[in-house]
Design a protein around this motif. Sequence first.
Motif, PDB file in Angstrom:
ATOM      1  N   ILE A  90       0.836  -1.201   0.000  1.00 50.60           N
ATOM      2  CA  ILE A  90       0.000   0.000   0.000  1.00 50.60           C
ATOM      3  C   ILE A  90       0.874   1.256   0.000  1.00 50.60           C
ATOM      4  CG2 ILE A  90      -1.765   1.278   1.261  1.00 50.60           C
ATOM      5  CD1 ILE A  90      -2.845  -1.388   2.234  1.00 50.60           C
ATOM      6  N   LEU A  91       2.009   1.221   0.702  1.00 47.81           N
ATOM      7  CA  LEU A  91       2.939   2.355   0.685  1.00 47.81           C
ATOM      8  C   LEU A  91       3.479   2.574  -0.723  1.00 47.81           C
ATOM      9  CD1 LEU A  91       4.618   4.504   2.180  1.00 47.81           C
ATOM     10  CD2 LEU A  91       6.335   2.731   2.536  1.00 47.81           C
ATOM     11  N   ALA A  94       0.810   4.301  -2.675  1.00 49.79           N
ATOM     12  CA  ALA A  94       0.682   5.715  -2.307  1.00 49.79           C
ATOM     13  C   ALA A  94       1.827   6.538  -2.914  1.00 49.79           C
ATOM     14  CB  ALA A  94       0.658   5.863  -0.795  1.00 49.79           C
ATOM     15  N   SER A 118      -3.662  14.266   1.932  1.00 51.85           N
ATOM     16  CA  SER A 118      -4.089  12.870   2.078  1.00 51.85           C
ATOM     17  C   SER A 118      -2.960  11.909   1.711  1.00 51.85           C
ATOM     18  CB  SER A 118      -5.313  12.606   1.209  1.00 51.85           C
ATOM     19  OG  SER A 118      -5.653  11.253   1.236  1.00 51.85           O
ATOM     20  N   ILE A 119      -2.298  12.150   0.595  1.00 56.14           N
ATOM     21  CA  ILE A 119      -1.211  11.264   0.178  1.00 56.14           C
ATOM     22  C   ILE A 119      -0.035  11.367   1.153  1.00 56.14           C
ATOM     23  CG2 ILE A 119       0.559  10.946  -1.606  1.00 56.14           C
ATOM     24  CD1 ILE A 119      -2.010   9.634  -2.309  1.00 56.14           C
ATOM     25  N   SER A 122      -0.978   9.474   4.289  1.00 54.41           N
ATOM     26  CA  SER A 122      -1.007   8.026   4.062  1.00 54.41           C
ATOM     27  C   SER A 122       0.406   7.466   3.962  1.00 54.41           C
ATOM     28  CB  SER A 122      -1.823   7.683   2.820  1.00 54.41           C
ATOM     29  OG  SER A 122      -1.187   8.161   1.661  1.00 54.41           O
ATOM     30  N   PHE A 125       1.733   7.368   7.588  1.00 49.01           N
ATOM     31  CA  PHE A 125       1.157   6.299   8.411  1.00 49.01           C
ATOM     32  C   PHE A 125       1.585   4.911   7.937  1.00 49.01           C
ATOM     33  CE2 PHE A 125      -2.262   9.463   9.631  1.00 49.01           C
ATOM     34  CZ  PHE A 125      -1.762   9.647  10.896  1.00 49.01           C
ATOM     35  N   PHE A 126       1.683   4.691   6.638  1.00 47.96           N
ATOM     36  CA  PHE A 126       2.126   3.381   6.158  1.00 47.96           C
ATOM     37  C   PHE A 126       3.592   3.147   6.487  1.00 47.96           C
ATOM     38  CE2 PHE A 126      -1.486   3.680   2.996  1.00 47.96           C
ATOM     39  CZ  PHE A 126      -2.286   2.814   3.715  1.00 47.96           C
ATOM     40  N   SER A 129       3.603   2.229  10.087  1.00 45.89           N
ATOM     41  CA  SER A 129       3.127   0.864  10.306  1.00 45.89           C
ATOM     42  C   SER A 129       4.213  -0.164   9.997  1.00 45.89           C
ATOM     43  CB  SER A 129       1.873   0.586   9.489  1.00 45.89           C
ATOM     44  OG  SER A 129       2.175   0.433   8.116  1.00 45.89           O
TER      45      SER A 129
END
Length: 137
Positions: A90-91, A94, A118-119, A122, A125-126, A129
């Motif tokens: 997902i990273l 993005a 937003s990007i 994201s 946060f990715f 994570s």
Amino acid sequence: FGTMAMFNFAGGMSQTDGFGLGTGLLSTGMAAAAYNQNAYMASLAMRQCQMYQAKNYHIGWISVARDDIRDMMNISVTRITNYMMVGSLILGMACDALLGVNFDANCPSYIVNAFWVSIGLSILFFTMSIMFAVKGQ
């Protein structure tokens, strides 16, 4: 009469009967002692086997507990690894969206700014994570 008078029992018992009675009583006592010794030794062996069985049970239980803990840790590590892989994918998507976007000249600025925020969040946060997943392993 003399000393032999004490061996002349009433009812016709002879001297050999008196000797037989003494040896019979002695052999009965020895048999009882031997029985008690055999019973004690059998009980001792049974108690020792029972103690060994209890120890073997505890050792087996510890082995099973270790295997269970190892299995749970393996499940946790596999789960974290899967989360890390999904987070990385997902990273990557993005980052691809960040680098591959083109807006029209007449696109409102609030949409462009919302997209960049937003990007950016994201990606932040990715990345966090993935870092937490690495730290959790």
